[in-house]
Design an enzyme around this catalytic site. Structure first.
Site, PDB file in Angstrom:
ATOM      1  N   GLY A 222      -9.959-115.944 -37.906  1.00  0.00           N
ATOM      2  CA  GLY A 222      -9.202-116.567 -36.321  1.00  0.00           C
ATOM      3  C   GLY A 222     -11.338-116.895 -35.613  1.00  0.00           C
ATOM      4  O   GLY A 222     -10.966-117.020 -34.996  1.00  0.00           O
ATOM      5  N   PRO A 264     -11.747-117.496 -43.419  1.00  0.00           N
ATOM      6  CA  PRO A 264     -11.704-118.470 -42.000  1.00  0.00           C
ATOM      7  C   PRO A 264     -10.477-119.874 -42.739  1.00  0.00           C
ATOM      8  O   PRO A 264     -10.593-119.899 -43.886  1.00  0.00           O
ATOM      9  CB  PRO A 264     -12.833-119.009 -41.488  1.00  0.00           C
ATOM     10  CG  PRO A 264     -13.902-117.767 -42.314  1.00  0.00           C
ATOM     11  CD  PRO A 264     -12.894-117.737 -43.844  1.00  0.00           C
ATOM     12  N   ARG A 266     -10.587-122.683 -39.401  1.00  0.00           N
ATOM     13  CA  ARG A 266     -10.943-123.538 -38.953  1.00  0.00           C
ATOM     14  C   ARG A 266     -12.678-123.712 -39.067  1.00  0.00           C
ATOM     15  O   ARG A 266     -12.930-124.538 -38.724  1.00  0.00           O
ATOM     16  CB  ARG A 266      -9.992-123.170 -37.225  1.00  0.00           C
ATOM     17  CG  ARG A 266     -10.605-123.522 -36.248  1.00  0.00           C
ATOM     18  CD  ARG A 266     -10.252-122.860 -35.016  1.00  0.00           C
ATOM     19  NE  ARG A 266      -9.405-122.637 -35.167  1.00  0.00           N
ATOM     20  CZ  ARG A 266      -8.172-123.037 -34.738  1.00  0.00           C
ATOM     21  NH1 ARG A 266      -7.839-124.145 -34.338  1.00  0.00           N
ATOM     22  NH2 ARG A 266      -6.924-122.256 -34.925  1.00  0.00           N
ATOM     23  N   ARG A 302      -1.557-130.302 -32.886  1.00  0.00           N
ATOM     24  CA  ARG A 302      -2.016-129.761 -31.548  1.00  0.00           C
ATOM     25  C   ARG A 302      -2.257-129.682 -30.191  1.00  0.00           C
ATOM     26  O   ARG A 302      -1.544-128.674 -29.437  1.00  0.00           O
ATOM     27  CB  ARG A 302      -3.708-129.660 -32.120  1.00  0.00           C
ATOM     28  CG  ARG A 302      -3.880-128.672 -33.436  1.00  0.00           C
ATOM     29  CD  ARG A 302      -5.596-128.274 -34.165  1.00  0.00           C
ATOM     30  NE  ARG A 302      -6.128-127.543 -32.934  1.00  0.00           N
ATOM     31  CZ  ARG A 302      -6.268-127.349 -32.435  1.00  0.00           C
ATOM     32  NH1 ARG A 302      -6.937-128.279 -31.509  1.00  0.00           N
ATOM     33  NH2 ARG A 302      -6.305-125.934 -31.670  1.00  0.00           N
ATOM     34  N   TYR A 306       0.795-126.809 -29.070  1.00  0.00           N
ATOM     35  CA  TYR A 306      -0.634-125.793 -27.930  1.00  0.00           C
ATOM     36  C   TYR A 306      -1.377-126.445 -26.745  1.00  0.00           C
ATOM     37  O   TYR A 306      -2.217-125.236 -26.418  1.00  0.00           O
ATOM     38  CB  TYR A 306      -1.733-125.276 -29.199  1.00  0.00           C
ATOM     39  CG  TYR A 306      -1.156-125.381 -30.317  1.00  0.00           C
ATOM     40  CD1 TYR A 306      -0.558-124.210 -30.935  1.00  0.00           C
ATOM     41  CD2 TYR A 306      -1.500-125.745 -31.959  1.00  0.00           C
ATOM     42  CE1 TYR A 306      -0.419-123.676 -32.482  1.00  0.00           C
ATOM     43  CE2 TYR A 306      -1.561-125.393 -33.200  1.00  0.00           C
ATOM     44  CZ  TYR A 306      -0.537-123.832 -32.948  1.00  0.00           C
ATOM     45  OH  TYR A 306      -0.445-123.799 -34.635  1.00  0.00           O
ATOM     46  N   CYS A 337       8.938-141.592 -29.890  1.00  0.00           N
ATOM     47  CA  CYS A 337      10.087-141.766 -28.768  1.00  0.00           C
ATOM     48  C   CYS A 337       9.967-140.340 -28.392  1.00  0.00           C
ATOM     49  O   CYS A 337      11.035-140.015 -28.733  1.00  0.00           O
ATOM     50  CB  CYS A 337      11.276-142.882 -29.342  1.00  0.00           C
ATOM     51  SG  CYS A 337      12.094-143.808 -28.225  1.00  0.00           S
TER      52      CYS A 337
HETATM   53  C1  LIG Z   1      -3.935-119.066 -40.756  1.00  0.00           C
HETATM   54  C2  LIG Z   1      -5.185-118.258 -41.469  1.00  0.00           C
HETATM   55  C3  LIG Z   1      -5.780-117.482 -41.536  1.00  0.00           C
HETATM   56  C4  LIG Z   1      -6.930-118.778 -40.666  1.00  0.00           C
HETATM   57  O1  LIG Z   1      -7.111-118.639 -39.412  1.00  0.00           O
HETATM   58  P1  LIG Z   1      -7.874-119.788 -39.111  1.00  0.00           P
HETATM   59  O2  LIG Z   1      -8.307-119.521 -37.097  1.00  0.00           O
HETATM   60  O3  LIG Z   1      -7.806-120.757 -39.428  1.00  0.00           O
HETATM   61  O4  LIG Z   1      -9.089-118.978 -39.567  1.00  0.00           O
HETATM   62  C5  LIG Z   1      -6.494-116.646 -41.787  1.00  0.00           C
HETATM   63  N1  LIG Z   1      -5.742-115.546 -42.853  1.00  0.00           N
HETATM   64  C6  LIG Z   1      -4.529-115.607 -42.177  1.00  0.00           C
HETATM   65  C7  LIG Z   1      -3.803-114.248 -42.913  1.00  0.00           C
HETATM   66  C8  LIG Z   1      -3.985-116.886 -41.614  1.00  0.00           C
HETATM   67  O5  LIG Z   1      -2.518-117.059 -41.426  1.00  0.00           O
END
Ligand SMILES: *Cc1c(COP(=O)(O)O)cnc(C)c1O
Length: 417
Positions: A222, A264, A266, A302, A306, A337
């Site tokens: 995250g 992580p 992202r 994305r 989102y 389309c």
């Molecule tokens: C998706 C996910 C992550 C990574 O999330 P990011 O936002 O890409 O860092 C980490 N742990 C779990 C269990 C996830 O499902």
């Protein structure tokens, strides 16, 4: 929003033009150097585990393996990818995180003895019955959540993820003598430090409440990256220091050294990647200007899913100099389309025009920070084949996924025709 002339990127125009010349368009491109740099900012954590769903190409996984980064898999397919990339389950380098097992996945996990991070008590029950003593983590729902978007919020009563009452997992763990190695919380993408403190203290009280002899805690993923021009990068030292305090408190409470893991996706790959596309159409409606390119939301999902913002830059095909003092409101769309196939839209799905200099047919449009949840979220919608992926390592481009052919795409149906 004003588009700055220069976008911070590890790719230069000449390199991009030579890549499209060689590999065509559209293509995903990654720079290994950026991935390496991002990993190095995380070295204070005892274990860095990559959430491969964000960017699951096996060549990227192999690169991460060489950098001593462990792996998280969320499906049988992701387990197979990790194995191909050389990850060793017997060294506990792969963790399977999910809220459910299917039969095939459970079998593989038991056969290879892959550690499981269980997001439901039913999983513990199903695993324990067939594989007593198996190594498990429990993923805890801290009873609140946070995410850059409702679709990525992974905690709270509206979340399907994690175990709401982890104390109810203990009798199941005991019944099957499961080996509880760690506690995990992943509460969605995006960080504000007030919120992070709440997560840290939830982890602390949970560890104490459960009072088990654990070895590791995981801060989940995250970690955000700056997508918009004005956003700044996260302060990793601050992030680490909050979690480190939590780790120390839990270590002191139990009188042994608890390891701290981070997971992580992202943060590790987003900034390493771009999507290169080509302009084929320029059209206007009453008072809107549309530029249509050869990538669609089946490639980069994305913005549609989102309302995510990706910085856009332009490379001219005819060597003309772009005039950033005279921009016009521009909408960028793809070939799908479906009217929602627009890369410049907000979370409500409303069109958001960008101020861009004049774009001509044949020019290239580059989407930045597409190294996470880019290619890994692509689909075959509109019967469009998956596009190539290129990795630049030591300044040398290498194709790491060739373009899917339409025949390959249709083969599953041809086989049953
Ligand atoms: C998706 C996910 C992550 C990574 O999330 P990011 O936002 O890409 O860092 C980490 N742990 C779990 C269990 C996830 O499902």
């Amino acid at each position: 929003m004003n588009q700055p002339k220069k976008i911070q990127t590890s790719f230069n125009n000449r390199q991009i033009l030579s890549l499209v010349k060689q590999y065509g368009s559209p293509i995903w491109v990654y720079n290994a150097k950026t991935i390496n740099q991002k990993i190095n900012t995380l070295r204070k954590f005892d274990i860095i585990r990559f959430a491969q769903k964000s960017c699951s190409n096996i060549h990227i996984l192999r690169l991460l393996n060489k950098l001593n980064v462990q792996i998280d898999a969320v499906s049988l397919g992701e387990i197979e990818r990790a194995l191909l990339a050389g990850y060793k389950p017997e060294k506990d380098e792969i963790i399977f995180t999910a809220d459910i097992f299917d039969k095939e996945t459970l079998k593989k996990i038991i056969d290879l003895n892959i550690t499981v991070n269980a997001g439901s008590i039913d999983m513990l029950e199903q695993l324990g019955k067939k594989s007593p003593g198996h190594r498990v983590w429990i993923r805890i729902n801290p009873k609140f959540g946070h995410g850059h978007n409702n679709k990525t919020n992974t905690g709270g009563e509206n979340s399907k993820h994690g175990i709401w009452n982890p104390e109810l997992a203990l009798p199941v763990i005991k019944k099957y003598k499961l080996h509880l190695v760690g506690l995990h919380m992943h509460i969605g993408s995006g960080v504000d430090y007030y919120h992070l403190k709440k997560v840290c203290s939830a982890m602390e009280s949970c560890a104490i409440l459960l009072n088990q002899n654990i070895q590791t805690i995981s801060a989940g993923g995250g970690l955000p990256v700056p997508y918009k021009e004005k956003e700044s990068p996260i302060d990793i030292n601050n992030y680490f220091s909050l979690w480190n305090k939590t780790r120390k408190k839990i270590s002191n409470y139990f009188g042994n050294n608890i390891k701290l893991e981070i997971e992580p996706g992202r943060f590790i790959t987003a900034e390493s990647g771009i999507l290169i596309t080509k302009v084929y159409v320029s059209k206007t409606t009453k008072n809107k200007k549309f530029i249509l390119i050869d990538a669609g939301f089946n490639d980069l999902m994305r913005p549609v899913m989102y309302g995510s913002y990706h910085q856009i830059s332009i490379i001219t095909a005819d060597n003309r100099i772009l005039d950033y003092t005279r921009t016009m409101k521009t909408i960028i769309g793809g070939p799908i389309c479906e009217s929602g196939d627009i890369f410049t839209q907000n979370q409500q799905g409303e069109i958001e025009e960008r101020d861009l200099p004049e774009i001509k047919i044949g020019d290239y449009i580059i989407f930045h920070n597409t190294g996470a949840y880019g290619s890994s979220m692509s689909s075959n919608y509109n019967t469009r084949p998956l596009i190539p992926e290129i990795l630049i390592e030591n300044n040398l481009p290498k194709i790491i996924r060739r373009k899917q052919t339409i025949t390959e795409l249709l083969q599953l149906e041809i086989d049953t025709y």
